[in-house]
Design a protein around this motif. Structure first.
Motif, short mmCIF file in Angstrom:
data_model
loop_
_atom_site.label_atom_id
_atom_site.label_comp_id
_atom_site.label_asym_id
_atom_site.label_seq_id
_atom_site.Cartn_x
_atom_site.Cartn_y
_atom_site.Cartn_z
N THR A 1 16.84 -31.59 34.85
CA THR A 1 16.86 -30.19 34.41
C THR A 1 15.42 -29.75 34.26
OG1 THR A 1 18.96 -30.51 33.26
CG2 THR A 1 17.66 -28.57 32.67
N ALA A 2 15.04 -28.72 35.00
CA ALA A 2 13.65 -28.31 35.09
C ALA A 2 13.37 -27.03 34.33
CB ALA A 2 13.27 -28.10 36.56
N THR A 3 12.12 -26.89 33.88
CA THR A 3 11.61 -25.61 33.42
C THR A 3 11.09 -24.85 34.63
OG1 THR A 3 9.39 -26.48 33.09
CG2 THR A 3 10.91 -26.63 31.22
N ARG A 4 10.86 -23.56 34.45
CA ARG A 4 10.28 -22.76 35.54
C ARG A 4 8.92 -23.33 35.96
NH1 ARG A 4 14.17 -19.61 37.93
NH2 ARG A 4 15.55 -18.78 36.30
N GLU A 5 8.17 -23.80 34.96
CA GLU A 5 6.84 -24.32 35.27
C GLU A 5 6.90 -25.60 36.10
OE1 GLU A 5 6.85 -21.64 31.91
OE2 GLU A 5 7.97 -23.51 32.26
N GLY A 6 7.95 -26.38 35.89
CA GLY A 6 8.06 -27.64 36.61
C GLY A 6 8.64 -27.53 38.01
N LEU A 7 9.21 -26.37 38.34
CA LEU A 7 9.89 -26.20 39.63
C LEU A 7 9.02 -26.56 40.83
CD1 LEU A 7 12.10 -22.98 39.39
CD2 LEU A 7 12.85 -25.28 39.96
N PRO A 8 7.79 -26.05 40.94
CA PRO A 8 6.98 -26.34 42.14
C PRO A 8 6.80 -27.83 42.40
CG PRO A 8 6.01 -24.54 40.90
CD PRO A 8 7.09 -25.12 40.03
N GLY B 1 28.67 -18.56 16.35
CA GLY B 1 27.45 -18.72 15.57
C GLY B 1 26.34 -19.44 16.29
N LEU B 2 26.54 -19.76 17.56
CA LEU B 2 25.54 -20.52 18.33
C LEU B 2 24.82 -19.56 19.28
CD1 LEU B 2 27.68 -23.68 19.17
CD2 LEU B 2 26.45 -23.11 17.06
N ALA B 3 23.59 -19.22 18.96
CA ALA B 3 22.83 -18.25 19.74
C ALA B 3 22.27 -18.88 21.00
CB ALA B 3 21.69 -17.70 18.89
N HIS B 4 22.13 -18.05 22.04
CA HIS B 4 21.50 -18.49 23.29
C HIS B 4 20.00 -18.59 23.06
CE1 HIS B 4 20.34 -17.50 27.72
NE2 HIS B 4 20.29 -18.79 27.46
N VAL B 5 19.44 -19.79 23.23
CA VAL B 5 18.03 -20.01 22.92
C VAL B 5 17.22 -20.50 24.11
CG1 VAL B 5 18.44 -20.43 20.47
CG2 VAL B 5 18.53 -22.35 22.07
N GLY B 6 17.79 -20.45 25.29
CA GLY B 6 17.05 -20.91 26.46
C GLY B 6 17.93 -21.72 27.38
N GLY B 7 17.28 -22.57 28.16
CA GLY B 7 18.04 -23.38 29.11
C GLY B 7 17.11 -24.01 30.13
N GLY B 8 17.64 -24.27 31.30
CA GLY B 8 16.84 -24.91 32.35
C GLY B 8 17.55 -24.83 33.68
N ILE B 9 16.90 -25.29 34.70
CA ILE B 9 17.40 -25.23 36.07
C ILE B 9 17.79 -26.64 36.49
CG2 ILE B 9 16.82 -24.63 38.45
CD1 ILE B 9 14.48 -22.95 36.96
N THR B 10 19.04 -26.83 36.89
CA THR B 10 19.47 -28.14 37.34
C THR B 10 19.05 -28.35 38.79
OG1 THR B 10 21.65 -27.26 37.92
CG2 THR B 10 21.41 -28.25 35.75
N MET B 11 18.57 -29.57 39.07
CA MET B 11 18.07 -29.90 40.40
C MET B 11 18.56 -31.27 40.82
SD MET B 11 14.14 -28.46 40.21
CE MET B 11 14.10 -28.05 41.97
N ARG B 12 18.60 -31.49 42.12
CA ARG B 12 19.08 -32.76 42.66
C ARG B 12 18.23 -33.17 43.85
NH1 ARG B 12 24.10 -35.62 42.77
NH2 ARG B 12 24.85 -34.16 41.20
N ARG B 13 18.01 -34.47 43.96
CA ARG B 13 17.29 -35.06 45.11
C ARG B 13 18.19 -36.13 45.69
NH1 ARG B 13 13.54 -39.60 45.62
NH2 ARG B 13 11.85 -39.18 47.08
N SER B 14 18.76 -35.87 46.84
CA SER B 14 19.72 -36.78 47.45
C SER B 14 19.05 -37.67 48.47
CB SER B 14 20.85 -35.99 48.12
OG SER B 14 21.55 -35.21 47.17
N MET B 15 19.51 -38.91 48.53
CA MET B 15 19.03 -39.87 49.52
C MET B 15 20.07 -39.97 50.61
SD MET B 15 16.20 -40.54 48.11
CE MET B 15 15.56 -41.92 49.08
N ALA B 16 19.66 -39.86 51.85
CA ALA B 16 20.59 -39.82 52.99
C ALA B 16 21.39 -41.10 53.14
CB ALA B 16 19.82 -39.53 54.27
N THR B 17 20.88 -42.19 52.59
CA THR B 17 21.56 -43.47 52.76
C THR B 17 22.78 -43.61 51.87
OG1 THR B 17 20.04 -44.45 51.17
CG2 THR B 17 19.49 -44.68 53.49
N HIS B 18 22.94 -42.70 50.89
CA HIS B 18 24.06 -42.79 49.97
C HIS B 18 25.04 -41.66 50.21
CE1 HIS B 18 23.82 -46.13 47.25
NE2 HIS B 18 22.55 -45.92 47.02
N LYS B 19 26.31 -41.98 50.19
CA LYS B 19 27.34 -40.97 50.27
C LYS B 19 27.53 -40.34 48.90
CE LYS B 19 32.22 -40.32 51.48
NZ LYS B 19 33.47 -40.98 51.92
N GLU B 20 27.50 -39.01 48.85
CA GLU B 20 27.66 -38.31 47.58
C GLU B 20 29.07 -38.49 47.03
OE1 GLU B 20 25.53 -36.39 45.71
OE2 GLU B 20 23.93 -37.09 47.00
#
Length: 280
Positions: free
Chosen positions: A103-110, A244-263
């Motif tokens: 899970t990435a921040t905007r800053e970590g995306l690049p 009672g649970l306020a929205h306080v942020g979040g993140g971007i989910t990311m994945r790096r797949s290896m071709a040798t493995h079947k998802e």
């Protein structure tokens, strides 16, 4: 950054106090106990400068085919020197041929995109003091013999073998379940974390079950500080705010797949609250 200045080592219990201090610097709520849980199911790496922890990262394996990259922190004074990339490369080397998620921040995306990660979704974080709600009658506390079934449901929801993590959670968390004709079909967990409690994972067949499970846990922890992380696709944000649970942020989910493995693909259950967020 030079190799003379920075030393990378396998994370041990002796590094945890330094890791806690580093997480405080970036205003993460993790206690030593939260770091210990993450370390117990992961292979961690620390960067040391004159013995001081200046960066951390963990690779949490899910069986032989998948892993989560988490607890990625670089000391503010060390940024811009390539240390973050070096830590990621070390963690990915430990992951081997596994498909990796984070899970990435905007800053970590690049950086993550340069390393082959692609965006898959978004996590929204809610937290606050739980309001009073009624405990749904169809939900009950899990029993000691439920672990094997919970592991099966978790694997169906996440698509990977997280049994090592589930065993650790069963030592620290309380689980709520929904049963149909005596067979457990959905579950949720709550445990101490950070400033209070965290709910997750939540594995259910539909929104109604997910809400019932969360309400059951909130009903038993009225007034407590609670955090819940959900995938934006579940559309639970407005409902959680009403609890009672306020929205306080979040993140971007990311994945790096290896071709040798079947998802591997999730089955008919859905994972609503991601415990990987609770690890970091």
């Amino acid at each position: 950054m030079t190799t003379q200045q920075i030393i990378l080592e396998e994370m041990t219990a002796g590094h945890l106090e330094g890791a806690v201090e580093l997480s405080r610097q970036v205003k993460w709520p993790h206690r030593r106990e939260d770091w210990e849980l993450a370390q117990s199911v992961s292979r961690g790496i620390v960067a040391l400068e004159e013995g001081r922890v200046v960066a951390t990262i963990m690779m949490t394996p899910y069986g032989d085919d998948a892993a989560a990259i988490n607890m990625v922190i670089v000391d503010a004074a060390m940024r811009g020197r390539g240390l973050g990339r070096k830590m990621m490369e070390e963690a990915l080397a430990k992951a081997g041929e596994r498909t990796c998620c984070l899970t990435a921040t905007r800053e970590g995306l690049p950086l993550y995109e340069k390393l082959g990660f692609v965006t898959t979704g978004e996590i929204v974080q809610h937290q606050g003091e739980a309001l009073a709600v009624s405990a749904p009658a169809r939900v009950s506390w899990a029993e000691s013999g439920d672990l094997a079934r919970l592991e099966v449901l978790d694997r169906e929801a996440f698509g990977h073998d997280r049994s090592a993590l589930m065993k650790r959670l069963c030592e620290r968390a309380k689980f709520a379940v929904i049963r149909d004709e005596g067979d457990t079909q959905a579950f949720s967990a709550i445990r101490p974390f950070g400033r209070g409690l965290v709910i997750g994972p939540v594995v259910a067949r539909n929104d109604t079950e997910a809400k019932a499970l969360i309400d059951f846990l909130l009903a038993h922890h009225q007034g407590k500080f609670v955090r819940v992380d959900t995938d934006v696709s579940t559309d639970l944000a407005e409902w959680l705010t009403g609890r009672g649970l306020a929205h306080v942020g979040g993140g971007i989910t990311m994945r790096r797949s290896m071709a040798t493995h079947k998802e591997s693909k999730p089955a008919h259950h859905r994972a609503y609250a991601l415990v990987s967020q609770a690890l970091g």
